[in-house]
Design a protein around this motif. Structure first.
Motif, PDB file in Angstrom:
ATOM      1  N   THR A  86       0.809  -1.225   0.000  1.00 18.32           N
ATOM      2  CA  THR A  86       0.000   0.000   0.000  1.00 18.32           C
ATOM      3  C   THR A  86       0.843   1.277   0.000  1.00 18.32           C
ATOM      4  O   THR A  86       0.302   2.367   0.097  1.00 18.32           O
ATOM      5  CB  THR A  86      -0.934   0.028   1.216  1.00 18.32           C
ATOM      6  OG1 THR A  86      -0.134  -0.151   2.400  1.00 18.32           O
ATOM      7  CG2 THR A  86      -1.963  -1.103   1.152  1.00 18.32           C
ATOM      8  N   GLY A  87       2.140   1.129  -0.094  1.00 19.97           N
ATOM      9  CA  GLY A  87       2.984   2.329  -0.090  1.00 19.97           C
ATOM     10  C   GLY A  87       2.804   3.182  -1.334  1.00 19.97           C
ATOM     11  O   GLY A  87       2.977   4.398  -1.296  1.00 19.97           O
TER      12      GLY A  87
ATOM     13  N   HIS B  62       0.717   5.221  -3.756  1.00 20.67           N
ATOM     14  CA  HIS B  62      -0.564   5.892  -3.507  1.00 20.67           C
ATOM     15  C   HIS B  62      -1.277   6.288  -4.792  1.00 20.67           C
ATOM     16  O   HIS B  62      -0.668   6.382  -5.852  1.00 20.67           O
ATOM     17  CB  HIS B  62      -0.342   7.132  -2.648  1.00 20.67           C
ATOM     18  CG  HIS B  62       0.082   6.801  -1.261  1.00 20.67           C
ATOM     19  ND1 HIS B  62       0.776   7.672  -0.457  1.00 20.67           N
ATOM     20  CD2 HIS B  62      -0.085   5.668  -0.525  1.00 20.67           C
ATOM     21  CE1 HIS B  62       1.011   7.096   0.713  1.00 20.67           C
ATOM     22  NE2 HIS B  62       0.505   5.882   0.691  1.00 20.67           N
TER      23      HIS B  62
ATOM     24  N   VAL C 128       8.139   2.115  -3.341  1.00 19.57           N
ATOM     25  CA  VAL C 128       8.707   2.804  -2.181  1.00 19.57           C
ATOM     26  C   VAL C 128       9.093   1.825  -1.077  1.00 19.57           C
ATOM     27  O   VAL C 128      10.039   2.052  -0.328  1.00 19.57           O
ATOM     28  CB  VAL C 128       7.709   3.867  -1.662  1.00 19.57           C
ATOM     29  CG1 VAL C 128       6.458   3.214  -1.088  1.00 19.57           C
ATOM     30  CG2 VAL C 128       8.365   4.777  -0.638  1.00 19.57           C
ATOM     31  N   GLU C 129       8.413   0.701  -1.015  1.00 20.50           N
ATOM     32  CA  GLU C 129       8.715  -0.273   0.042  1.00 20.50           C
ATOM     33  C   GLU C 129      10.126  -0.834  -0.104  1.00 20.50           C
ATOM     34  O   GLU C 129      10.663  -1.407   0.845  1.00 20.50           O
ATOM     35  CB  GLU C 129       7.701  -1.420   0.029  1.00 20.50           C
ATOM     36  CG  GLU C 129       6.324  -1.067   0.571  1.00 20.50           C
ATOM     37  CD  GLU C 129       5.338  -0.660  -0.525  1.00 20.50           C
ATOM     38  OE1 GLU C 129       5.790  -0.332  -1.647  1.00 20.50           O
ATOM     39  OE2 GLU C 129       4.121  -0.673  -0.255  1.00 20.50           O
TER      40      GLU C 129
ATOM     41  N   ALA D  75      14.292   1.479   1.493  1.00 19.40           N
ATOM     42  CA  ALA D  75      15.098   1.508   2.720  1.00 19.40           C
ATOM     43  C   ALA D  75      16.015   0.302   2.776  1.00 19.40           C
ATOM     44  O   ALA D  75      15.631  -0.796   2.398  1.00 19.40           O
ATOM     45  CB  ALA D  75      14.187   1.554   3.943  1.00 19.40           C
TER      46      ALA D  75
ATOM     47  N   LEU E 294      16.573   4.237   7.346  1.00 20.57           N
ATOM     48  CA  LEU E 294      16.188   4.954   6.137  1.00 20.57           C
ATOM     49  C   LEU E 294      17.369   5.009   5.183  1.00 20.57           C
ATOM     50  O   LEU E 294      18.514   5.044   5.609  1.00 20.57           O
ATOM     51  CB  LEU E 294      15.757   6.378   6.472  1.00 20.57           C
ATOM     52  CG  LEU E 294      14.520   6.550   7.353  1.00 20.57           C
ATOM     53  CD1 LEU E 294      14.209   8.030   7.536  1.00 20.57           C
ATOM     54  CD2 LEU E 294      13.321   5.832   6.745  1.00 20.57           C
TER      55      LEU E 294
ATOM     56  N   GLN F 192      15.770   9.112   1.748  1.00 25.74           N
ATOM     57  CA  GLN F 192      14.688   9.164   2.737  1.00 25.74           C
ATOM     58  C   GLN F 192      15.113   9.981   3.955  1.00 25.74           C
ATOM     59  O   GLN F 192      14.350  10.817   4.469  1.00 25.74           O
ATOM     60  CB  GLN F 192      14.301   7.747   3.165  1.00 25.74           C
ATOM     61  CG  GLN F 192      13.625   6.945   2.064  1.00 25.74           C
ATOM     62  CD  GLN F 192      13.586   5.462   2.387  1.00 25.74           C
ATOM     63  OE1 GLN F 192      14.584   4.886   2.825  1.00 25.74           O
ATOM     64  NE2 GLN F 192      12.446   4.841   2.170  1.00 25.74           N
TER      65      GLN F 192
ATOM     66  N   GLY G   9       2.656  13.251   3.563  1.00 22.36           N
ATOM     67  CA  GLY G   9       3.342  12.072   3.058  1.00 22.36           C
ATOM     68  C   GLY G   9       2.607  11.314   1.972  1.00 22.36           C
ATOM     69  O   GLY G   9       3.045  10.253   1.562  1.00 22.36           O
ATOM     70  N   PHE G  10       1.517  11.868   1.488  1.00 18.74           N
ATOM     71  CA  PHE G  10       0.737  11.112   0.504  1.00 18.74           C
ATOM     72  C   PHE G  10       1.398  11.124  -0.869  1.00 18.74           C
ATOM     73  O   PHE G  10       1.348  10.147  -1.605  1.00 18.74           O
ATOM     74  CB  PHE G  10      -0.689  11.655   0.418  1.00 18.74           C
ATOM     75  CG  PHE G  10      -1.654  10.651  -0.144  1.00 18.74           C
ATOM     76  CD1 PHE G  10      -2.117   9.598   0.626  1.00 18.74           C
ATOM     77  CD2 PHE G  10      -2.086  10.737  -1.462  1.00 18.74           C
ATOM     78  CE1 PHE G  10      -2.984   8.653   0.109  1.00 18.74           C
ATOM     79  CE2 PHE G  10      -2.958   9.807  -1.991  1.00 18.74           C
ATOM     80  CZ  PHE G  10      -3.413   8.760  -1.203  1.00 18.74           C
TER      81      PHE G  10
ATOM     82  N   THR H 262       4.590  11.496  -1.287  1.00 22.74           N
ATOM     83  CA  THR H 262       6.020  11.260  -1.081  1.00 22.74           C
ATOM     84  C   THR H 262       6.550  10.017  -1.800  1.00 22.74           C
ATOM     85  O   THR H 262       7.640  10.053  -2.378  1.00 22.74           O
ATOM     86  CB  THR H 262       6.308  11.167   0.428  1.00 22.74           C
ATOM     87  OG1 THR H 262       5.680  12.272   1.067  1.00 22.74           O
ATOM     88  CG2 THR H 262       7.790  11.192   0.705  1.00 22.74           C
TER      89      THR H 262
ATOM     90  N   LEU I 293       9.794  10.093  -4.168  1.00 20.73           N
ATOM     91  CA  LEU I 293      11.006   9.334  -3.840  1.00 20.73           C
ATOM     92  C   LEU I 293      11.401   8.425  -4.995  1.00 20.73           C
ATOM     93  O   LEU I 293      12.574   8.304  -5.333  1.00 20.73           O
ATOM     94  CB  LEU I 293      10.771   8.485  -2.578  1.00 20.73           C
ATOM     95  CG  LEU I 293      10.684   9.236  -1.246  1.00 20.73           C
ATOM     96  CD1 LEU I 293      10.272   8.271  -0.138  1.00 20.73           C
ATOM     97  CD2 LEU I 293      12.010   9.901  -0.897  1.00 20.73           C
TER      98      LEU I 293
END
Ligand code: FES
Ligand code: FES
Lengths: 997, 173
Positions: B42-43, B45, B83-84, B87, B93, B97, B109-110, B112, B116
């Motif tokens: 779900t990262g 969006h 995005v997951e 890191a 991070l 990040q 952060g929506f 982001t 990234l």
């Protein structure tokens, strides 16, 4: 730019945490994709999904809704219409006294484009949308009224029978002696403005998950609602349950709101009702088109403002005439936008005499609600444009006019004529520092140099008071004093915070603040860490709300910039109460004086003897493990909830004076803009914004709020408008049409600060997040007015609009053009007209026959599923076509008239589908060409509306060309000739089917 | 090219952040919905579902893509990064990040995740970007909270730090 929180700073136990830009505790999860936004959370097994059918018309009667086909789709569980909703719920309460109803879905009549007409509930969103496509609605279109001033006219169409015409409220106010001041003043200077509709449009849209429990007649709702929780009462009333049977919860994260997510509440009612019908949880996530078209918007407002002015520019009186456009329904808390600034109608100025007329009108547009700035942009655009006009008309320097009128330093708290109590400030000093720190002298030199070269360069100024922490009673100013007495008093602004200590001494803070990215958890950890002498990392903060378990009140939520001033302060009070009790426990445990106790470095001990101390965690755990060893009169040290409401927020008095907000920050902005003489593009050369928001709790976040508000204000000033056609069609339904500023459009402002603590808040802090939405649009407008030497300015300052102001209307296009003439967005005439010709490789007789033959038509019209011949001259067609992201089915009704075979025919008709509607008329003539083929010439006039109108001309034009190309390929192939890439009567037919612009 | 039936679900196998995953998708299922609802990542969006906001940006076989304009069945056999996967460890991070956190380059952060992903992709190929280049790159992303400057600042800081690191041959963006 904020500095990294380095290790040396972390260990500095004697410096308070408040005031430092520590890294945010929220960020790690958000940066790694582990945020928990509403659509990231799982749902109960069996949860169904809702999709909405929305009105393509701005104003129409609903004659019939046919849902049978939708219900036949495998996976569709239910379809709800207005009738179902009225049977299950009560009307939403309306904020003025009038016999009108306000339903969250169209009931018998649609009053704005995008209004929900039916809700389809199905096993997944895709299936639900399939169902939406199959619902057929018969509309009888009514005339729409879009402009608030036109809505006032006695012959305007009326939206609601319960209002006087379209006027929902009409109140006049008088403070001091404005008539006399106007009669005696040497100058009267006025300006009329129209503030446009726009919205701060968060990137995350609305979401609701509702679950009805029939056994207990109770609703459990999760929604990314932001407050105010006074709306909880509105929802429970609509759902016909007492408040304790509406459990309203918010997800841990919310993707921005800026006021907008207050507007999710009508959907909470709808989805909750749907859950009740299907007996299962129902989830709904709004899509972007729905959001832009029909979520909520700021109000647009038409204002005339006049000032009685002395020769030196001193304003002796103001006369406001505001006409507020709340859209199609007066949804709670409207007409609050109009009254939020009521105490601040004199801005940053000392003006003793004020007359006000406030009218609220309804129009065929989306209902309005909270939006960052809430009433401030509308008021300051009028007031600060007026200040600039005073300077121009009296030949004074605009900054001098501002300075001459400021509330005097040393007079705080200062009561304004309309009732606000300005808590603290030194406006003169702030301006002096802004002028100095922002380099005004240098900017003026730049302007002079630019002008010397003949460039269009201007400087604008604004001084505004930024209110924060709303008085929950201000909205009752819309009622008369007598009505208020009858309704009972409304005032205050209850903030709440709970601080709890767990059995191993861990500190947990809960507040009902519902942040949407403002870093509340971080700031609260700083505030509470300071009280207990620990590090922010030792404090865990929860900002979600669950109305069935948490401390909350009507003022809870995230709006009116209330966090720093009210919520953080209340957390400090709650922690302080616990700390006081812990100090007494420590005094007894350590055998020291209560006054000698200090919380420091994770320990509680003696100030005078640092060796005598106890670990904070140990002390904090005592109440759990050994309550018997606490001194008798201490009570528990486990948990403390504080409700705090400032006494300054009294109800409006009998002469309608109201302290509408608790805190008042001050902003002084100036900017230099240059306008391209050819393109009339406005470029911001420099922007300086000076803020006094009281005590700063977290400098990095304060600057973040200022930058974010500034960027949205740049959008409002230059790009953003919720645009409507005269027929009420919504024209900006995608983010390619409603233009948000990007990295390329937002310059970095020079941000300056000054801190005058508020005497009314526990931490001395005031709100800061909304100010630039109030000050910046008009500051830029003043600069543009200065650059171009013009008076009338309407936002957004798009080059086309400036061109109209500077150069007048565009001349008509030369005659004889072939291409369809696209309408100008926001223009007065949205009719599409066009003419052209095309060649087909078959003789006229054959083409004629083809045009009249249903089977041929079916094979050559792209996407045509069937053509039914009703009579020789009457056809019904069903067509499925996709344009950009939207594919839809259309039902077309086409009639031929004035037949002159095989030479000419007139086509007229209408088409309607889930994605829009169209109608028009055109004439085709067929003439033999020299090659045995036919030249078709055509003229047409048509109009379209609904969803297709909202997704933008670029898509429509391009897609239409493709569809026309396909038609010709097919027609030519069928006629045995070669395709000729040109336009033909199909342009018209497609137009009739709702397909081009 | 295989022809898919609209009435059927199809098995889609792909690599997500280096790990093989699979799920079933109807041909019309958007990749955003597939990743978020079927796979549970779900990262990524969804802000607009029409390719403008950039919130759904990911990489597919090393190229930036809007997941909202991609169908799930299109990525069968592809390598996806989201995005997951940025890191280096769940409790650590990456450089980019961390620069975002340091610079307050996010609020809600929506937006982001997409930003990234674009920056991560860009900085790998352009170790010494100018501010103008970063602004140009990010003009395909909408952020409603930050006013962008802190994002640009974070990107420039991260680029400088990565350049430092790459000399000692670390490549954790
Ligand atoms: S959701 Fe894909 S670009 Fe907006
Ligand atoms: S941080 Fe909220 S949209 Fe970018």
């Amino acid at each position: 730019m904020a500095k990294p929180a380095d290790a040396a700073i972390e260990r500095d136990v004697d410096r308070p945490w408040v005031g430092r830009s520590i890294e945010r505790v929220e960020d790690a999860a958000l940066l790694t994709g582990r945020g928990r936004f509403i659509d990231d959370l799982g749902t109960r097994p069996g949860t169904l999904y809702a999709a909405m059918l929305r009105s393509p018309h701005a104003h129409a009667d609903i004659l019939a809704i046919r849902t049978e086909a939708a219900l036949k789709v495998a996976g569709v569980v239910a379809v709800l219409t207005g009738e179902d909703i009225t049977a299950l719920t009560s009307s939403l309460v309306v904020g003025v006294k009038a016999p009108v109803q306000c339903w969250p879905i169209a009931v018998g009549r649609v009053r704005y484009a995008g209004e929900a007409v039916a809700i389809v509930v199905a096993t997944d969103r895709y299936v639900a949308e399939d169902g939406v496509d199959l619902i057929e609605v018969d509309y009888q279109v009514r005339e729409a009224v879009i402009d608030p001033l036109k809505a006032l006219s006695p012959d305007a169409v009326v939206l609601h029978d319960g209002f006087a015409g379209n006027v929902a409220s009409d109140r006049s106010f008088r403070y001091g002696d404005p008539e006399r001041a106007f009669a005696e003043a040497p100058h009267q200077i006025s300006i009329a403005i129209k503030y446009p509709r726009n919205s701060c449009t968060p990137i995350e849209t609305y979401g609701v998950v509702a679950d009805y429990d029939a056994a207990e007649d109770a609703f459990d709702v999760l929604a990314n609602f932001q407050g105010p929780f006074s709306i909880h009462a509105v929802i429970s009333r609509a759902l016909k349950v007492p408040g304790n049977r509406l459990r309203l919860r918010t997800p841990p994260d919310s993707g921005g709101s800026f006021g907008i997510k207050q507007g999710v509440f009508p959907y909470i009612v709808l989805i909750a009702a749907a859950s009740r019908v299907v007996g299962r949880p129902v989830k709904w996530i709004e899509d972007r088109l729905e959001h832009l078209t029909a979520s909520v918007s700021a109000t647009n407002r038409a204002t005339s403002i006049a000032a009685a002015v002395a020769a030196d520019g001193k304003i002796l009186a103001l006369d406001w005439d505001q006409v507020e456009d709340c859209g199609a329904h007066l949804r709670a808390p409207e007409p609050a936008t109009l009254y939020r600034m009521h105490g601040n109608l004199t801005g940053a100025y000392a003006i003793d005499n004020v007359a006000v007329r406030n009218r609220v009108v309804v129009t065929n547009k989306t209902p309005t609600g909270l939006n960052r700035g809430f009433g401030g942009p509308q008021v300051y655009f009028a007031l600060e444009r007026l200040l600039q006009r005073i300077a121009v008309e009296l030949g004074l320097d605009p900054l001098e006019v501002i300075k001459r009128n400021l509330v005097p330093a040393g007079s705080f708290p200062y009561r304004t004529a309309t009732g606000a109590l300005l808590d603290s400030g030194d406006y003169q000093e702030a301006i002096a520092r802004g002028v100095q720190g922002g380099g005004l002298a240098e900017l003026k030199a730049r302007r002079d140099a630019a002008r010397a070269q003949g460039r269009l360069y201007g400087i604008g100024y604004t001084a505004v008071v930024e209110p924060s922490v709303s008085n929950m009673g201000y909205i009752t100013t819309v009622l008369t004093a007598a009505e208020r007495r009858k309704a009972g008093p409304k005032n205050g602004a209850q903030a709440t915070a709970t601080v709890a200590l767990d059995p191993v001494g861990g500190i947990t803070v809960h507040v009902a603040s519902v942040p949407q990215g403002q870093g509340h958890r971080t700031v609260l950890s700083q505030v509470v860490a300071d009280v207990f002498g620990v590090a922010p990392a030792d404090v865990r903060v929860n900002t979600e709300i669950d109305t069935s378990k948490d401390a909350w009140s009507i003022a809870s939520g995230n709006y009116a910039s209330r966090f720093a001033a009210a919520v953080a302060g209340t957390a400090k009070l709650a922690a302080g109460r616990l700390a006081e009790r812990l100090a007494r426990v420590a005094a007894s445990q350590l055998n020291i004086d209560f006054a000698d106790v200090v919380f420091r470095g994770g320990r509680v001990g003696s100030k005078s003897n640092p060796d005598n101390s106890i670990a904070f965690t140990r002390l904090a755990a005592l109440s759990h493990w050994s309550p018997g060893s606490l001194p008798d009169d201490v009570g528990n040290t486990l948990r403390e909830t504080v409700f705090w409401t400032p006494p300054e927020l009294a109800a409006p008095d009998d002469s309608d004076r109201v302290n509408s907000s608790l805190c008042h920050g001050f902003i002084f902005d100036f900017c230099g803009v240059e306008i391209d003489p050819v393109t009339l593009e406005t470029k911001i050369d420099r922007y300086v914004t000076m803020h006094d928001c009281g005590t700063i709790l977290h400098p990095g976040m304060v600057d973040g709020q200022i930058r974010g508000g500034f960027a949205q204000a740049i959008g409002a000033a230059l790009y953003e408008e919720y645009a409507y056609a005269p027929d009420g069609s919504f024209l900006t339904g995608t983010l390619a049409d409603y233009l948000l500023p990007t990295t390329m459009e937002v310059p970095e402002p020079t941000i300056l600060h000054m801190e005058t603590p508020s005497p009314f808040t526990p931490l001395g802090a005031k709100g800061v997040g909304e100010g630039n939405c109030m000050s910046t649009p008009v500051c830029i407008a003043n600069a543009v007015a200065d650059a171009l030497g013009i008076k009338d300015i309407t936002l957004p300052l798009a080059p086309a609009r400036l061109a109209q102001i500077v150069r007048g209307d565009e001349p008509a296009a030369p005659a004889g053009g072939r291409a369809p003439v696209a309408p100008r967005a926001g223009g007065n005439d949205r009719k599409l007209r066009g003419e052209g010709s095309a060649s087909v490789g078959a003789p006229p007789q054959q083409v004629w026959a083809m045009l009249l033959d249903p089977e041929t038509l079916k094979s050559v019209i792209p996407g045509c599923e069937r053509v039914d011949k009703i009579s020789d001259t009457h056809f019904r067609a069903e067509v499925t076509l996709g344009i950009g992201p939207v594919t839809g089915r259309y039902r077309a009704d086409v009639k031929l008239s004035d037949l002159d075979p095989p030479r000419a025919v007139t086509l007229g008709g209408t088409a309607e589908g889930a994605l829009g509607f169209g109608g028009g008329e055109g004439r085709i003539t067929l003439a033999p060409d020299s090659n045995g083929g036919t030249t078709m010439t055509y003229v047409y006039e048509a109009a379209i509306g609904g969803k297709v109108a909202s997704i933008g001309g670029r898509l429509l034009d391009g897609a239409t060309r493709v569809i026309i190309g396909r038609f010709f390929t097919a027609l030519a192939a069928t006629a045995g000739g070669k395709p000729v890439p040109s336009e033909s009567w199909l342009t018209r037919l497609l137009r009739l089917i709702g397909w081009s612009r | 090219m295989t022809r898919l039936s609209s009435a059927q679900r199809h098995l889609v196998r792909f690599t997500l952040n280096g790990k093989p995953v699979q799920g079933e998708a109807e041909p019309r299922l958007l990749l955003t919905d597939f990743l978020r609802q079927t796979i549970g990542a779900t990262g990524t969006h969804v802000g607009c579902e029409h390719g403008v906001c950039g919130a759904c940006t990911i990489t597919v076989d090393g190229e930036l893509a809007r997941a909202c304009l991609t169908l799930a069945v299109q990525i069968d056999g592809c390598e996806l990064r989201t995005v997951e996967g940025l890191a280096p460890a769940p409790d650590r991070l990456g450089v980019l990040q961390a620069a975002f956190r340091r610079n307050h380059a996010l609020q809600c952060g929506f937006c982001t995740a997409g930003i990234l992903m674009s920056l991560d992709h860009y900085l790998r190929a352009h170790p010494k970007p100018s501010e103008a280049e970063i602004r140009d790159l990010l003009s395909g992303h909408l952020c409603r909270c930050t006013g962008y400057t802190p994002i640009v600042q974070a990107a420039l800081e991260a680029a400088a730090e990565l350049a430092e690191l790459s000399r000692s041959d670390h490549r954790d963006v």
